[in-house]
Design a protein around this motif. Structure first.
Motif, mmCIF file in Angstrom:
data_model
loop_
_atom_site.group_PDB
_atom_site.id
_atom_site.type_symbol
_atom_site.label_atom_id
_atom_site.label_comp_id
_atom_site.label_asym_id
_atom_site.label_seq_id
_atom_site.Cartn_x
_atom_site.Cartn_y
_atom_site.Cartn_z
ATOM 1 N N ASP A 285 18.011 35.397 21.328
ATOM 2 C CA ASP A 285 18.548 35.399 22.624
ATOM 3 C C ASP A 285 17.930 34.362 23.465
ATOM 4 O O ASP A 285 17.130 33.578 22.706
ATOM 5 N N ALA A 286 18.314 33.896 24.366
ATOM 6 C CA ALA A 286 17.851 32.532 25.036
ATOM 7 C C ALA A 286 16.419 32.882 25.462
ATOM 8 O O ALA A 286 15.677 32.014 25.718
ATOM 9 N N THR A 287 16.021 34.060 25.799
ATOM 10 C CA THR A 287 14.482 34.179 26.008
ATOM 11 C C THR A 287 13.836 33.621 25.052
ATOM 12 O O THR A 287 12.582 33.027 25.286
ATOM 13 N N ALA A 288 14.151 34.090 23.816
ATOM 14 C CA ALA A 288 13.480 34.064 22.634
ATOM 15 C C ALA A 288 13.500 32.314 22.095
ATOM 16 O O ALA A 288 12.310 31.812 22.020
ATOM 17 N N LEU A 289 14.577 31.756 22.410
ATOM 18 C CA LEU A 289 14.641 30.386 22.364
ATOM 19 C C LEU A 289 13.848 29.632 23.031
ATOM 20 O O LEU A 289 13.205 28.542 22.759
ATOM 21 N N ASN A 290 13.883 29.891 24.441
ATOM 22 C CA ASN A 290 13.195 29.382 25.465
ATOM 23 C C ASN A 290 11.725 29.184 25.152
ATOM 24 O O ASN A 290 10.959 28.348 25.063
ATOM 25 N N ALA A 291 11.322 30.526 24.604
ATOM 26 C CA ALA A 291 9.812 30.699 24.394
ATOM 27 C C ALA A 291 9.443 29.937 23.188
ATOM 28 O O ALA A 291 8.294 29.222 23.051
ATOM 29 N N TRP A 292 10.330 29.677 22.223
ATOM 30 C CA TRP A 292 10.133 28.885 21.026
ATOM 31 C C TRP A 292 9.848 27.480 21.129
ATOM 32 O O TRP A 292 8.909 26.912 20.854
ATOM 33 N N PHE A 293 10.494 27.077 22.324
ATOM 34 C CA PHE A 293 10.312 25.560 22.644
ATOM 35 C C PHE A 293 9.015 25.447 23.302
ATOM 36 O O PHE A 293 8.515 24.197 23.701
ATOM 37 N N LYS A 294 8.205 26.543 23.826
ATOM 38 C CA LYS A 294 6.745 26.321 24.294
ATOM 39 C C LYS A 294 5.763 26.316 23.358
ATOM 40 O O LYS A 294 4.618 26.183 23.806
ATOM 41 N N THR A 295 6.082 26.603 22.101
ATOM 42 C CA THR A 295 5.395 26.513 21.107
ATOM 43 C C THR A 295 5.376 24.995 20.093
ATOM 44 O O THR A 295 5.968 24.174 20.474
ATOM 45 N N GLN A 296 4.341 25.082 19.185
ATOM 46 C CA GLN A 296 4.437 23.752 18.650
ATOM 47 C C GLN A 296 4.915 23.977 17.026
ATOM 48 O O GLN A 296 4.933 23.440 16.130
ATOM 49 N N GLY A 297 5.863 25.103 17.049
ATOM 50 C CA GLY A 297 6.563 25.374 15.661
ATOM 51 C C GLY A 297 5.644 26.501 15.023
ATOM 52 O O GLY A 297 4.652 26.895 15.393
ATOM 53 N N SER A 298 5.967 26.443 13.710
ATOM 54 C CA SER A 298 5.353 27.321 12.719
ATOM 55 C C SER A 298 4.203 26.585 11.881
ATOM 56 O O SER A 298 4.749 25.711 10.954
ATOM 57 N N GLU A 299 3.019 26.916 11.716
ATOM 58 C CA GLU A 299 2.019 26.087 10.870
ATOM 59 C C GLU A 299 2.498 26.366 9.353
ATOM 60 O O GLU A 299 1.936 25.670 8.585
ATOM 61 N N ALA A 300 2.755 27.637 9.172
ATOM 62 C CA ALA A 300 3.263 28.004 7.867
ATOM 63 C C ALA A 300 4.238 26.955 7.309
ATOM 64 O O ALA A 300 4.496 26.397 5.921
ATOM 65 N N ALA A 301 5.400 26.986 8.252
ATOM 66 C CA ALA A 301 6.206 25.804 7.805
ATOM 67 C C ALA A 301 6.043 24.342 7.568
ATOM 68 O O ALA A 301 6.528 23.812 6.741
ATOM 69 N N ALA A 302 4.918 24.099 8.578
ATOM 70 C CA ALA A 302 4.602 22.574 8.577
ATOM 71 C C ALA A 302 3.727 22.516 7.326
ATOM 72 O O ALA A 302 3.642 21.482 6.615
ATOM 73 N N GLU A 303 3.014 23.299 6.751
ATOM 74 C CA GLU A 303 2.282 23.260 5.525
ATOM 75 C C GLU A 303 3.145 23.115 4.377
ATOM 76 O O GLU A 303 2.770 22.126 3.570
ATOM 77 N N ILE A 304 4.431 23.703 4.466
ATOM 78 C CA ILE A 304 5.182 23.470 3.239
ATOM 79 C C ILE A 304 5.766 22.084 3.285
ATOM 80 O O ILE A 304 5.931 21.205 2.387
ATOM 81 N N LEU A 305 5.989 21.534 4.680
ATOM 82 C CA LEU A 305 6.533 20.261 4.634
ATOM 83 C C LEU A 305 5.610 19.201 4.410
ATOM 84 O O LEU A 305 6.065 18.154 3.739
ATOM 85 N N ARG A 306 4.289 19.448 4.811
ATOM 86 C CA ARG A 306 3.198 18.537 4.504
ATOM 87 C C ARG A 306 3.215 18.338 2.974
ATOM 88 O O ARG A 306 2.961 17.282 2.284
ATOM 89 N N GLY A 307 3.187 19.421 2.165
ATOM 90 C CA GLY A 307 3.199 19.261 0.645
ATOM 91 C C GLY A 307 4.475 18.539 0.084
ATOM 92 O O GLY A 307 4.222 17.728 -0.778
ATOM 93 N N HIS A 308 5.479 18.744 0.644
ATOM 94 C CA HIS A 308 6.760 18.094 0.241
ATOM 95 C C HIS A 308 6.918 16.569 0.449
ATOM 96 O O HIS A 308 7.064 15.679 -0.267
ATOM 97 N N LEU A 309 5.952 16.214 1.594
ATOM 98 C CA LEU A 309 5.803 14.757 2.085
ATOM 99 C C LEU A 309 4.995 14.147 0.989
ATOM 100 O O LEU A 309 5.035 12.942 0.711
ATOM 101 N N GLN A 310 3.861 14.722 0.844
ATOM 102 C CA GLN A 310 2.718 14.212 -0.102
ATOM 103 C C GLN A 310 3.259 14.308 -1.546
ATOM 104 O O GLN A 310 2.962 13.053 -2.230
ATOM 105 N N ALA A 311 4.246 15.009 -1.998
ATOM 106 C CA ALA A 311 4.819 14.769 -3.295
ATOM 107 C C ALA A 311 5.799 13.708 -3.386
ATOM 108 O O ALA A 311 5.946 12.855 -4.379
ATOM 109 N N LEU A 312 6.632 13.450 -2.176
ATOM 110 C CA LEU A 312 7.546 12.410 -2.123
ATOM 111 C C LEU A 312 6.904 11.169 -1.946
ATOM 112 O O LEU A 312 7.294 10.100 -2.696
ATOM 113 N N MET A 313 5.903 11.024 -1.203
ATOM 114 C CA MET A 313 4.860 9.800 -1.061
ATOM 115 C C MET A 313 3.698 9.946 -1.385
ATOM 116 O O MET A 313 2.826 10.063 -0.437
#
Length: 389
Positions: A285-313
């Motif tokens: 719903d819109a409330t949940a989406l609005n609340a999401w944008f007040k966060t910095q995202g998911s740290e768990a997802a960021a950790e996965i992305l960090r590993g992929h970036l380090q593997a690529l570069m």
């Protein structure tokens, strides 16, 4: 009550481009949506989906529809920059790469087939060719893909400002407000005013698919995604000056990711951005989406992305990282939804993770639909008809 021939609801990339094309056609148009926050570090609204300094743009796509949309948009970048006086395009090129075998092999095959089908300028490569051209990329063995010389990186905030500046100069009105209620063409705005529009274009991104639109629900999933920004120092940024944007499949081969070259952000630092993780929650719903944008995202997802970036570069010296929230909308058709809901309403939404590079053409097609034209006749190769639940 104020009156206008057209009201475009949503000052994102598609909505602003639509208002620009309507204004250029001589229409009386009002573009409605809150201003971007003055502080670029704030994430308190729908700005998270474009409120950063980089998006990939490229001619090569996984299907000809998106390639045509992108090509038409790229072809107008120079004129937009000249007319607005705002530079937003870095033609650094783009790479696309995927495995030559296995469950994700269709990614590279689709890119290459599309380029061949449309006669696009591209340079096919294997993993050795990628390494030779750009040795800082370490793609999985057996990778195939291509270099796209037409592609590069756009600053989406600057491109949105370019469209808006020209639209305003052409007579469009800008309203720093949101729509509280809508009854046909009658809009009640958050600033306490009312507007009666002859026709309304709803260009609200992921919010278009959530309860509150007032019509039948669009068949569209909205994913709450996270991006990782890896800071590099000025020396590394200079060393990577020839780095193109990149779409690639990592070793785990479950999804494709994207990486942008070092970009100077409003805080003065250079960041390499990576995104596209496949573990995103779905906005309900819109409330949940609005609340999401007040966060910095998911740290768990960021950790996965960090590993992929380090593997690529692997030679990349990351000074620090930060995360940000964004949203990506996927339609049932795999193509944008552009069409009339009724005589008073046009919908313009459904980026499918590719809207930024195609925003100018998507906005133009939204204007075509709003003016009563036939989007199917525009030669894109798809109807763009909205699909409902």
């Amino acid at each position: 009550m104020e009156r206008a021939d057209f009201a475009v609801v949503g000052r994102g990339l598609m909505g602003t481009a639509c208002a620009y094309h309507l204004a250029q056609a001589g229409c009386d148009v009002v573009l409605i949506g809150p201003d971007e926050p003055d502080d670029p570090t704030r994430h308190d609204g729908p700005f998270g989906s474009f409120h950063d300094a980089g998006r990939i743009t490229r001619a090569i796509a996984h299907d000809p529809v998106w390639a045509r949309l992108s090509l038409r948009s790229i072809a107008r970048y120079a004129a937009l920059q000249t007319q607005s006086g705002i530079t937003f395009f870095n033609p650094c090129g783009a790479m696309v790469a995927g495995p030559s075998a296995g469950p994700m092999a269709e990614i590279a095959q689709d890119f290459l087939q599309c380029a061949k089908q449309l006669g696009l300028d591209h340079q096919p490569m294997n993993d050795a060719g990628f390494a030779s051209r750009h040795p800082y990329f370490h793609l999985p063995k057996g990778s195939l893909g291509a270099f796209d010389p037409v592609g590069g990186v756009i600053d989406p905030r600057a491109m949105r400002r370019a469209h808006e500046a020209i639209a305003s100069a052409s007579g469009a009105q800008l309203r720093n407000a949101s729509v509280v209620t809508r009854d046909g063409g009658r809009l009640q705005l958050s600033d306490g005013t009312s507007l009666q529009a002859g026709h309304v274009v709803l260009a609200m991104g992921g919010w278009s698919a959530l309860p509150g639109l007032g019509e039948a629900r669009l068949a569209m999933q909205v994913y709450q995604r996270t991006v990782l920004l890896a800071a590099v120092d000025a020396r590394q940024a200079a060393d990577l000056a020839d780095m193109p944007s990149m779409i690639f499949v990592p070793d785990d081969r479950h999804t494709d990711l994207y990486v942008l070259p070092p970009i100077r952000y409003p805080d003065g630092r250079h960041y390499i951005k990576i995104g596209g993780e496949a573990t995103s929650p779905i906005a309900t719903d819109a409330t949940a989406l609005n609340a999401w944008f007040k966060t910095q995202g998911s740290e768990a997802a960021a950790e996965i992305l960090r590993g992929h970036l380090q593997a690529l570069m692997p030679d990349l010296m990351i000074a620090q990282t930060k995360t940000a929230a964004c949203a990506v909308s996927f339609t049932a058709s795999g193509h944008p939804y552009i069409g009339r809901l009724d005589d008073a309403t046009t919908v313009l939404t459904g980026g499918n993770g590719a809207a930024a590079k195609c925003a100018d053409e998507l906005g133009r097609l939204g204007a075509v639909a709003a003016l009563g034209g036939d989007v199917t006749a525009e030669g894109i190769g798809a109807t763009m008809a909205p699909v409902f639940i």
